[in-house]
Write an enzyme that holds these catalytic residues in place. Structure first.
Site, PDB file in Angstrom:
ATOM      1  N   GLN B 128      -8.880  -1.469  -0.160  1.00  0.00           N
ATOM      2  CA  GLN B 128      -8.097  -1.219   1.052  1.00  0.00           C
ATOM      3  C   GLN B 128      -8.998  -0.893   2.235  1.00  0.00           C
ATOM      4  OE1 GLN B 128      -5.063   1.667   0.355  1.00  0.00           O
ATOM      5  NE2 GLN B 128      -4.833   2.272   2.474  1.00  0.00           N
ATOM      6  N   GLY B 129      -8.918  -1.677   3.301  1.00  0.00           N
ATOM      7  CA  GLY B 129      -9.769  -1.442   4.464  1.00  0.00           C
ATOM      8  C   GLY B 129      -9.011  -0.851   5.638  1.00  0.00           C
ATOM      9  N   TYR B 130      -8.711   0.432   5.550  1.00  0.00           N
ATOM     10  CA  TYR B 130      -7.989   1.104   6.637  1.00  0.00           C
ATOM     11  C   TYR B 130      -8.929   2.038   7.420  1.00  0.00           C
ATOM     12  CZ  TYR B 130      -3.133  -0.212   5.372  1.00  0.00           C
ATOM     13  OH  TYR B 130      -1.960  -0.867   5.148  1.00  0.00           O
ATOM     14  N   SER B 131      -9.369   3.103   6.748  1.00  0.00           N
ATOM     15  CA  SER B 131     -10.101   4.167   7.446  1.00  0.00           C
ATOM     16  C   SER B 131     -11.397   3.669   8.063  1.00  0.00           C
ATOM     17  CB  SER B 131     -10.467   5.285   6.475  1.00  0.00           C
ATOM     18  OG  SER B 131      -9.320   5.966   6.061  1.00  0.00           O
ATOM     19  N   SER B 165     -12.118   2.715  -1.563  1.00  0.00           N
ATOM     20  CA  SER B 165     -12.219   3.044  -2.967  1.00  0.00           C
ATOM     21  C   SER B 165     -12.552   1.792  -3.773  1.00  0.00           C
ATOM     22  CB  SER B 165     -10.883   3.630  -3.415  1.00  0.00           C
ATOM     23  OG  SER B 165     -10.941   4.044  -4.738  1.00  0.00           O
ATOM     24  N   GLU B 248       3.759   2.703  -1.664  1.00  0.00           N
ATOM     25  CA  GLU B 248       3.171   3.734  -2.515  1.00  0.00           C
ATOM     26  C   GLU B 248       4.229   4.817  -2.677  1.00  0.00           C
ATOM     27  OE1 GLU B 248       1.847   5.011  -4.760  1.00  0.00           O
ATOM     28  OE2 GLU B 248      -0.288   5.153  -4.324  1.00  0.00           O
ATOM     29  N   ASN B 371      -4.495  17.513   4.163  1.00  0.00           N
ATOM     30  CA  ASN B 371      -3.520  18.605   4.278  1.00  0.00           C
ATOM     31  C   ASN B 371      -3.014  18.759   5.703  1.00  0.00           C
ATOM     32  OD1 ASN B 371      -3.456  19.517   1.670  1.00  0.00           O
ATOM     33  ND2 ASN B 371      -4.796  21.289   1.993  1.00  0.00           N
ATOM     34  N   GLU B 372      -3.934  18.700   6.638  1.00  0.00           N
ATOM     35  CA  GLU B 372      -3.591  18.973   8.030  1.00  0.00           C
ATOM     36  C   GLU B 372      -2.632  17.904   8.561  1.00  0.00           C
ATOM     37  OE1 GLU B 372      -6.738  19.079   6.717  1.00  0.00           O
ATOM     38  OE2 GLU B 372      -6.674  21.272   6.604  1.00  0.00           O
TER      39      GLU B 372
END
Lengths: 378, 394, 378, 394
Positions: B128-131, B165, B248, B371-372
């Site tokens: 997956q190429g998102y971030s 990942s 997901e 979390n944030e």
């Protein structure tokens, strides 16, 4: 009792901070971690031989500077802040106070001057490192034999053992807890262990009928006096100082990161939730430091008194604080927080490792509660 | 949703796992989960093909796409039994759970024909190429560029993705990139499918806290996607990207919970053995962990039940925060139960598993939305609180 | 087992919410608080007589609707949310399950239909209200006497006692825990207590050789069956639901306030630290509700099974959650948060009061740990 | 700073308290502290005059202002012994600790002559007019207006103050008001001294969570301050107001800690009696409370020592957050130790004291700067993190 540092104390602290910021930088620590050694021998030599760190709390009569608990906690804080890979705590904050409290005059004369000049690095083979009073569970027995003593037993984890010149071993001799000094070349079996926290070496020590000369027994009259208790409390306090310093260190790393990292068009340091979390850590750091400095200022080598409770309290809070500071560092670093490349992981592993040594927080609180409420009958 | 019945299916799976996760696959039990994602990759790929032969890959896909058309409840049963049996982390997860359903929903007929069968069969693996370095929590800040080759119609991609990942073990990547020069935020993005094995793609591992490297940086410099490998229209990449995340649905989390339960069981076992279980504080923490896990199970079932009344909208939002923090705290509990031993690395497999749990679970509260970010979403979308003002930097 | 509410269940819940939002508004609750009564008799009459709330979980053969645990927890949640001053929990969630589990067929025939139509409000004089199993510490003794039984003893706190028509009293009879039903006009000494939480009345019950007719003993064969344990677990679970509902209620109050309150030119709801704190509460509310609904869906009147542990877990979490939600409500209201005029204080007092009833969180966690680890030998 | 010595002073105070806090004053022991501030007001005013006769009011003021010129260390000794003896909450605190030092520093000679002696003697009591309904945490948002009467030169004040502690028992109030029409924020403010007993001042009590009413709203409608009762120049009110807050150096907190210690002692006593002290969790919490109190003491000593090196700047900022949250948590601990009894109101004095602690300590984390404001200050001033952006509402 003063809670403001003297000019001399500030100078000692600032000088230590300046030195370690250069010599125990992230790169330097990573070099030690990668080497697997756990100790930065060069740095230790500089601190102990050139700068006389080990002489701080040794009385002048034994070649030391005759300073006290406050100087030790100041240096320990700086060591913690920079994750310095040196056996300062073992040598100066555990072995030295223990020798001062329990060694015979002769043994003091023999050992302390060598420590003061940096010739002697010492590990203490505590019987049960997970206890508040690790002497209470002694796993080594001593027997008198022809020409000296014989030691039997096993100490599963000894901090700084792989690097020490000399090992102090509390052992039961005829039912009395006595203190032995064993040179590492005296036939001691040392098994180096691989520690998750690779910034401090740990080893296991085995004594298989290890024969020692008479002078290896160095205590005056057993390890039961108030002075020994005070020495143990000082060791706890100094360990707390290291933890508080590490908390400061990892928080500084975090503050620098959040000031630079931009998300949603803002430095993430500008997000209030992040500010408040950092501020709460800061409050807790101030709390622990106050306790440490206060207890150190009250320290008396002859009387554990409230120091024992305060040192335990400081340890409990410092363990929790450091873990939380390291945990927050990882979290606030976001994606890079759990990478090898960034420093939070170094502090995080130190945090976990130091939590377990000399009792987890609940053990310390238990002990304090026993003192306040009487032992639990339930 | 009925989870206790489906007993025929349940025993079918259990039996299949019992007979297939053996022999050389035995080594895979409990491996390859979060943080341990790069463990035994070749054997795990073989395992994927073993699953495919049993028709246990993509069981939720429609039958005409090669799946079994299992209902949500049935998929839950599959995940639970898979997890209970110690089934390893799924190398095919991104293909089966993310890009597959996306193509089924938005892909062209040709794309479906080209990609779905090889996902199902375990022949092609996806990442997956998102971030990106400056688009982590702030995904709309994508800077990777896609430019159309006027001659071939191909898309030429330049930029950097991070936290990809298993990129080093994958064949294809889907990439969110900016195709309209000068566009900002959610506009002007494109969703592309690229083969990794090409000139112009470089993969660098990111070493993690525990020493392993499940994640990668992926650098694109003139890498190419074929003209027909755009999903949706150029410019509507954000829509596709968000829809993908919506697939997901967390069914796999019920399998994950089986693994959590085993971890807790192991902690209890050790606490009984080494005396830590006599400590009142450890006991409280173990009890809390158990309660949290029970709640997590019901939460997941509520989330998956997809209540038509919308009662659960708020709860859906909090699920990721709940399980990830629970799991992270479990890692700390494991260490405190181990006590002094926690710090010593040895080849005791139980200790090793708990040390990995401790270290790797640190990622749980960060990847897939920190979390944030989760708390922002809950506050803004769940509680209707005001949005965070966006700044003007970067 | 379904974790999605049926249309009927949603209707029951929504109708209850609509009603209590009107009839148990802040003004209405304050009227009860100021009166010192602790019970809103009119509201209770509406719920129990007109709307048949008490008939929900009574089987149809006894004149009830034959619904189950899920309906009870839904109504309890709404009661908690609006701090409804009614003895619904005592009557429908404690006394009724206890009667179903332990009463003789004759007693069921006599009492349940009256409860179902709202003619009977019941308090249960638990022996030790601070215990997870309050029957385990029984402070009332029964003896057979001519013409019936005689009760001796004292129960220091009985929830809803001042308002009840009938009191169920577990008492030790020849070493067996039996159940007695005592009408309030039967000579029972009731001492009303002033509670910090003025939204629920509490009284002390004293039995001074109180003579009762034979039919006052209503148990079939003692209070020892699994069914009784299941009834107790259901009472815990319903109490947790009330707490979770109250947490939701006080959080709604808080969300409304922070959306309106402006400081530094912004609604304080826009400050990220406040958002995150509210969001964390929301996560915890979802957690507790999931546990409650899941446990309720699994509830079986014949087998406490895991319900006992889940109910305890829900209670522990709900106690902590409600207290934290109420504490945050005060804090986030700023200056007005600790005034009488604003509602956080009402929830805050309810939070503290409900924490102590039926065991504090640590007691529940202890019980769960005993089940998971075996009883502590330390 | 030496706190263990000063033993002569220490025994002098202890002895004085032992001989004077007796008889009719006996009823005042431990009363009038936070939340209980309106207890026994007339008797407490008499007690102030008793203190004055012993020259124990204003002991830190210079001798020429009627004080004893005690050093900080000596004042600490006074506070400690006062607290240890159960000395009641000081009605004269605002006069002695806030406005007095402010007048000594910034007042005219005439103001000093007029006001200081009566503060010292316990004849006039003061209260503080800072907060307003929309200027709580955001003090610069003051809207109370002061307009100069062109004829008399008097200042005519209109507006509302809130959270004015003990206004109903006070004689004078100092008020921060806006004197420049149209000014915003910290500019254009004036610091005025007003008598409360005049037309145009109305005091309304604010009932608190515990039922008492220590705080008030004070409404001004054409109330007047004399021309010469401005402190500093008109327009520089913010400077004076902030300087005044700086005089609250927290010396009194060491006395307060004596009261905290007694509360903790009481909790321990009850825990021993009722069995709560056998609970491992209660034991942990009691131990934590003890440790927190020790730390608080050292923190206060460090704060008061006023280290010239500036090492303590950050710690000073956190002190209020620390003690107030500690105290609030102590209140909860007290209830949990009491258990079921906590909820029942009776005339058991120990239980009553702990119930009051529980309820009243809720104010500790709010008044005098909420937790949130404290954390902002620590983050911004202590840690150098960016300031919170101000909005445009209100």
């Amino acid at each position: 009792m003063t809670l403001v540092l003297t000019d001399d104390q500030r100078m000692i602290r600032d000088e230590a901070a300046r030195l370690l910021s250069e010599r125990s930088s992230s790169e330097a620590v990573r070099k030690i971690v990668d080497s697997g050694a756990g100790t930065d021998a060069k740095l230790w030599s500089a601190l102990s031989r050139e700068l006389g760190w080990c002489s701080m709390a040794i009385p002048e009569e034994f070649g030391g500077l005759g300073l006290g608990a406050t100087e030790l906690v100041l240096l320990q804080e700086i060591c913690g802040q920079w994750l310095a890979c040196v056996p300062f705590w073992s040598t100066a904050c555990v072995a030295t106070p223990l020798l001062l409290a329990a060694a015979s005059e002769e043994a003091k004369q023999r050992l302390l001057p060598a420590i003061a000049v940096g010739d002697l690095t010492i590990a203490v083979a505590w019987g049960a490192l997970g206890e508040i009073n690790p002497l209470a569970v002694c796993t080594v027995n001593a027997a008198k034999v022809d020409g000296g003593y014989s030691l039997h037993g096993h100490v599963s984890q000894v901090v700084d053992l792989p690097f020490a010149d000399l090992v102090l071993v509390p052992a039961l001799l005829d039912g009395v807890l006595s203190l032995f000094a064993v040179r590492r070349d005296a036939g001691l079996h040392i098994e180096p262990l691989t520690s998750m926290d690779a910034t401090r070496p740990i080893g296991a020590a085995r004594f298989d009928a290890l024969e020692l000369p008479p002078e290896s027994r160095i205590d005056g009259d057993g390890l039961t006096s108030d002075a020994v208790e005070a020495a143990l409390a000082l060791a706890q306090l100094c360990f707390a100082a290291e933890q508080a310093g590490a908390a400061r260190g990892v928080m500084d790393v975090t503050l620098a990161y959040v000031a630079e990292r931009v998300q949603f068009g803002r430095a993430i340091a500008s997000f209030q939730a992040i500010k408040h979390r950092c501020a709460r850590l800061e409050v807790d750091i101030a709390e622990v430091r106050a306790l440490i400095y206060g207890a150190a200022a009250n320290f008396s080598a002859d009387d554990a008194g409230e120091l024992r409770l305060e040192a335990s309290g400081a340890r409990a809070l410092a363990s929790e604080l450091l873990f939380r500071a390291a945990e927050e560092a990882i979290q606030l670093h976001g994606g890079v927080g759990f990478t090898w490349e960034y420093d939070p992981q170094l502090y995080f592993k130190r945090a976990q490792a130091t939590t377990a040594i000399l009792a987890q927080p609940e053990g310390h609180f238990c002990m304090i509660a026993d003192a306040l409420l009487g032992e639990a009958s339930a | 949703m009925n989870t206790e019945s489906n007993s025929a299916l349940r025993s079918e799976i259990a039996e299949w796992m019992a007979t297939h996760l053996t022999g050389r696959f035995e080594a895979l039990r409990f491996r390859g989960n979060s943080g341990d994602g790069d463990a035994l990759p070749e054997l795990r790929k073989e395992w994927e093909r073993e699953l495919a032969r049993g028709r246990w890959t993509c069981p939720g896909w429609p039958e005409d796409m090669g799946g079994r058309g299992l209902s949500v409840a049935e998929q839950v049963v599959f995940q639970e039994e898979y997890g209970r049996a110690g089934g390893p982390g799924r190398m095919g997860h991104i293909g089966e759970g993310l890009i597959g359903p996306t193509l089924i929903a938005f892909g062209t007929e040709e794309q479906k024909q080209r990609f779905l069968p090889k996902i199902r069969s375990g022949e092609e693996f996806w990442c997956q190429g998102y971030s990106e370095p400056s688009a982590g929590s702030d995904l709309a800040n994508i800077r990777t560029r896609a430019r159309k080759d006027p001659v071939t119609g191909e898309w030429i991609v330049s930029g950097q993705k991070v936290w990809t990942s298993l990129a080093h073990l994958s064949d294809w990547i889907f990439v969110l990139a900016r195709c309209d020069e000068g566009s900002v935020g959610r506009n002007g993005l494109i969703f592309l499918l690229l083969p990794l094995d090409q000139h112009g793609v470089e993969i660098q591992p990111i070493r993690q806290i525990g020493g392993s490297a499940e994640f990668n940086s992926v650098f694109f410099e003139g890498a190419r996607a074929r003209a027909e490998h755009v999903v949706g229209a150029p410019g509507e990449g954000w829509k596709i990207a968000m829809a993908l995340l919506g697939f997901e649905r967390g069914i796999s989390t019920l399998g994950q919970q089986m693994s959590f339960a085993q971890e807790l069981e192991l902690i209890i076992e050790i606490a009984r053995e080494n005396g830590a279980g006599r400590s009142p504080i450890i006991r409280q923490r173990i009890a809390r962990a158990w309660v949290g896990l029970r709640a997590m199970r019901y939460l997941a079932m509520r989330v998956l039940a997809d209540d038509p009344s919308g009662d659960m909208r708020r709860e859906v939002l909090g699920y990721k925060y709940h399980w990830s923090n629970w799991h992270r705290d479990l890692g700390k509990l494991a260490m405190d139960v181990l006590g002094l031993e926690a710090n010593i690395v040895s080849n005791d497999p139980r200790r090793e598993r708990l040390q990995q749990l401790f270290l790797f679970s640190r990622a749980d509260t960060i990847y897939g939305g920190t979390n944030e970010i989760q708390l922002n979403l809950i506050a803004e979308q769940g509680l209707g609180m005001p949005r965070e003002p966006r700044g003007t930097l970067g």
